[in-house]
Design a protein around this motif. Structure first.
Motif, PDB file in Angstrom:
ATOM      1  N   GLY A 166       0.839  -1.188   0.000  1.00 55.50           N
ATOM      2  CA  GLY A 166       0.000   0.000   0.000  1.00 55.50           C
ATOM      3  C   GLY A 166       0.872   1.235   0.000  1.00 55.50           C
ATOM      4  O   GLY A 166       2.087   1.159  -0.194  1.00 55.50           O
ATOM      5  N   THR A 167       0.266   2.372   0.248  1.00 53.63           N
ATOM      6  CA  THR A 167       0.999   3.633   0.217  1.00 53.63           C
ATOM      7  C   THR A 167       1.655   3.931   1.562  1.00 53.63           C
ATOM      8  O   THR A 167       1.313   3.339   2.592  1.00 53.63           O
ATOM      9  CB  THR A 167       0.064   4.798  -0.139  1.00 53.63           C
ATOM     10  N   ARG A 168       2.578   4.868   1.553  1.00 52.54           N
ATOM     11  CA  ARG A 168       3.205   5.311   2.806  1.00 52.54           C
ATOM     12  C   ARG A 168       2.162   5.902   3.749  1.00 52.54           C
ATOM     13  O   ARG A 168       2.237   5.708   4.965  1.00 52.54           O
ATOM     14  CB  ARG A 168       4.297   6.343   2.498  1.00 52.54           C
ATOM     15  N   ARG A 169       1.187   6.596   3.172  1.00 57.10           N
ATOM     16  CA  ARG A 169       0.127   7.176   4.000  1.00 57.10           C
ATOM     17  C   ARG A 169      -0.693   6.084   4.686  1.00 57.10           C
ATOM     18  O   ARG A 169      -1.013   6.194   5.867  1.00 57.10           O
ATOM     19  CB  ARG A 169      -0.778   8.047   3.132  1.00 57.10           C
ATOM     20  N   ASP A 170      -1.027   5.021   3.932  1.00 57.41           N
ATOM     21  CA  ASP A 170      -1.789   3.922   4.532  1.00 57.41           C
ATOM     22  C   ASP A 170      -1.010   3.285   5.683  1.00 57.41           C
ATOM     23  O   ASP A 170      -1.576   2.952   6.722  1.00 57.41           O
ATOM     24  CB  ASP A 170      -2.112   2.862   3.480  1.00 57.41           C
ATOM     25  N   ARG A 171       0.288   3.115   5.489  1.00 64.26           N
ATOM     26  CA  ARG A 171       1.125   2.530   6.543  1.00 64.26           C
ATOM     27  C   ARG A 171       1.079   3.388   7.801  1.00 64.26           C
ATOM     28  O   ARG A 171       0.880   2.879   8.914  1.00 64.26           O
ATOM     29  CB  ARG A 171       2.562   2.392   6.045  1.00 64.26           C
ATOM     30  N   ASP A 210       0.839   0.630  -4.398  1.00 58.83           N
ATOM     31  CA  ASP A 210       1.778   1.479  -3.675  1.00 58.83           C
ATOM     32  C   ASP A 210       1.978   2.819  -4.389  1.00 58.83           C
ATOM     33  O   ASP A 210       1.280   3.136  -5.353  1.00 58.83           O
ATOM     34  CB  ASP A 210       3.103   0.749  -3.430  1.00 58.83           C
ATOM     35  N   ASP A 211       2.925   3.599  -3.905  1.00 60.21           N
ATOM     36  CA  ASP A 211       3.118   4.951  -4.440  1.00 60.21           C
ATOM     37  C   ASP A 211       3.804   4.977  -5.799  1.00 60.21           C
ATOM     38  O   ASP A 211       3.757   5.994  -6.500  1.00 60.21           O
ATOM     39  CB  ASP A 211       3.959   5.778  -3.459  1.00 60.21           C
ATOM     40  N   PRO A 214       1.417   2.156 -10.711  1.00 59.62           N
ATOM     41  CA  PRO A 214       0.008   2.516 -10.874  1.00 59.62           C
ATOM     42  C   PRO A 214      -0.875   1.453 -11.516  1.00 59.62           C
ATOM     43  O   PRO A 214      -2.086   1.598 -11.546  1.00 59.62           O
ATOM     44  CB  PRO A 214       0.067   3.752 -11.774  1.00 59.62           C
ATOM     45  N   GLU A 225      -9.404   4.385 -10.928  1.00 63.46           N
ATOM     46  CA  GLU A 225      -8.144   3.957 -10.326  1.00 63.46           C
ATOM     47  C   GLU A 225      -8.335   2.576  -9.715  1.00 63.46           C
ATOM     48  O   GLU A 225      -9.329   2.329  -9.031  1.00 63.46           O
ATOM     49  CB  GLU A 225      -7.710   4.944  -9.240  1.00 63.46           C
ATOM     50  N   CYS A 255      -7.984  -0.666  -7.217  1.00 61.28           N
ATOM     51  CA  CYS A 255      -7.924  -0.788  -5.761  1.00 61.28           C
ATOM     52  C   CYS A 255      -7.407  -2.175  -5.365  1.00 61.28           C
ATOM     53  O   CYS A 255      -7.126  -3.022  -6.213  1.00 61.28           O
ATOM     54  CB  CYS A 255      -9.301  -0.557  -5.158  1.00 61.28           C
TER      55      CYS A 255
END
Length: 266
Positions: free
Chosen positions: A98-103, A127-128, A131, A166, A168
């Motif tokens: 996943g993304t850094r934000r999700d982590r 992830d970031d 895509p 996008e 998911c």
């Protein structure tokens, strides 16, 4: 008067989807906030139910930034919340896709992650850096060979973000299952998120609950599986598509159908 204005008073609890019903990722849909406020003013309990793979307080903060007042809802149930208990109960930290934000969001709830040697994987989405779902094929094949269990914290296959589709986590999970990998699903249409959402509403009788959503395979299929009536919003992910007349037959739902089709909450 619309179907929404004449909503049966027996529906005292409303489980309302967020993305595609209340906002499009960038802005609230016209009339959505007013509708939620009106329903609450009629004495109905509103629980927002979303396949967002993050804690409820993070979703609440996002809604506030978009301009949705917290007096428009009574509770928020997310697929992230539905999966957190299972992940925290693991004997060893999972990996994360996943993304850094999700982590960072999940770490605020006490979840720690391993970068290698894990047997479980928490998946919030792409992830970031990559895509496309195709970018993950080799990695998913390796995890499937190793027997890693894939915890899908967002069963959505695609989301419309400001008019752009996008992928998911659900799209990754489909590939992983096709490779023979094990997937634990959280969020709509699976049981855990409904148990959590109905618990927030005080566990009302199912015949007093109405689900509102824009997705066939999550909102509508989930509601039908739970024995809950549903209102289909056709201006979200399936905008421009007719209601599929074979939906109930295709999923073995008998004569189930939504109580109404609407273009939005206005």
């Amino acid at each position: 008067m619309t179907d929404l204005d004449a909503l049966d008073p027996r529906y005292t609890t409303i489980l309302c989807d967020i993305w595609g019903v209340i906002h499009d990722g960038h802005a609230l849909y016209p009339g959505a906030a007013a509708r939620l406020a009106r329903w609450r003013g009629e004495g109905r309990r509103i629980v927002l139910v979303t396949n967002a793979p993050r804690p409820a307080e993070v979703v609440a903060a996002q809604l506030a930034r978009l301009g949705l007042a917290d007096d428009c809802w009574d509770g928020i149930s997310t697929s992230g919340e539905a999966g957190l208990a299972a992940l925290l109960a693991l004997s060893a930290p999972p990996g994360l896709l996943g993304t850094r934000r999700d982590r960072a969001d999940l770490e605020t709830r006490g979840l720690a992650f391993a970068d290698k040697g894990f047997t479980d994987l928490a998946v919030t989405g792409l992830d970031d850096a990559r895509p496309s779902v195709a970018d993950y094929t080799g990695q998913l094949e390796a995890w499937a060979r190793q027997g890693v269990r894939f915890h899908c914290l967002n069963p959505d296959r695609v989301v419309i973000h400001g008019g752009v589709a996008e992928p998911c986590a659900g799209a990754l999970a489909d590939v992983y299952e096709a490779l023979g990998g094990r997937v634990a699903w959280y969020g709509k249409p699976h049981d855990a998120i409904y148990h959590h959402a109905l618990g927030l509403a005080g566990d009302p009788p199912r015949d007093t609950v109405l689900a509102v959503g824009d997705s066939l395979v999550t909102d509508m299929l989930g509601a039908a599986g739970q024995g809950i009536d549903a209102l289909f919003v056709r201006s979200g992910i399936h905008a421009g598509e007719p209601w599929p007349d074979d939906f109930a037959d295709r999923h073995g739902l008998g004569d189930w159908h939504p109580i109404a089709l609407v273009d939005g909450l206005a």
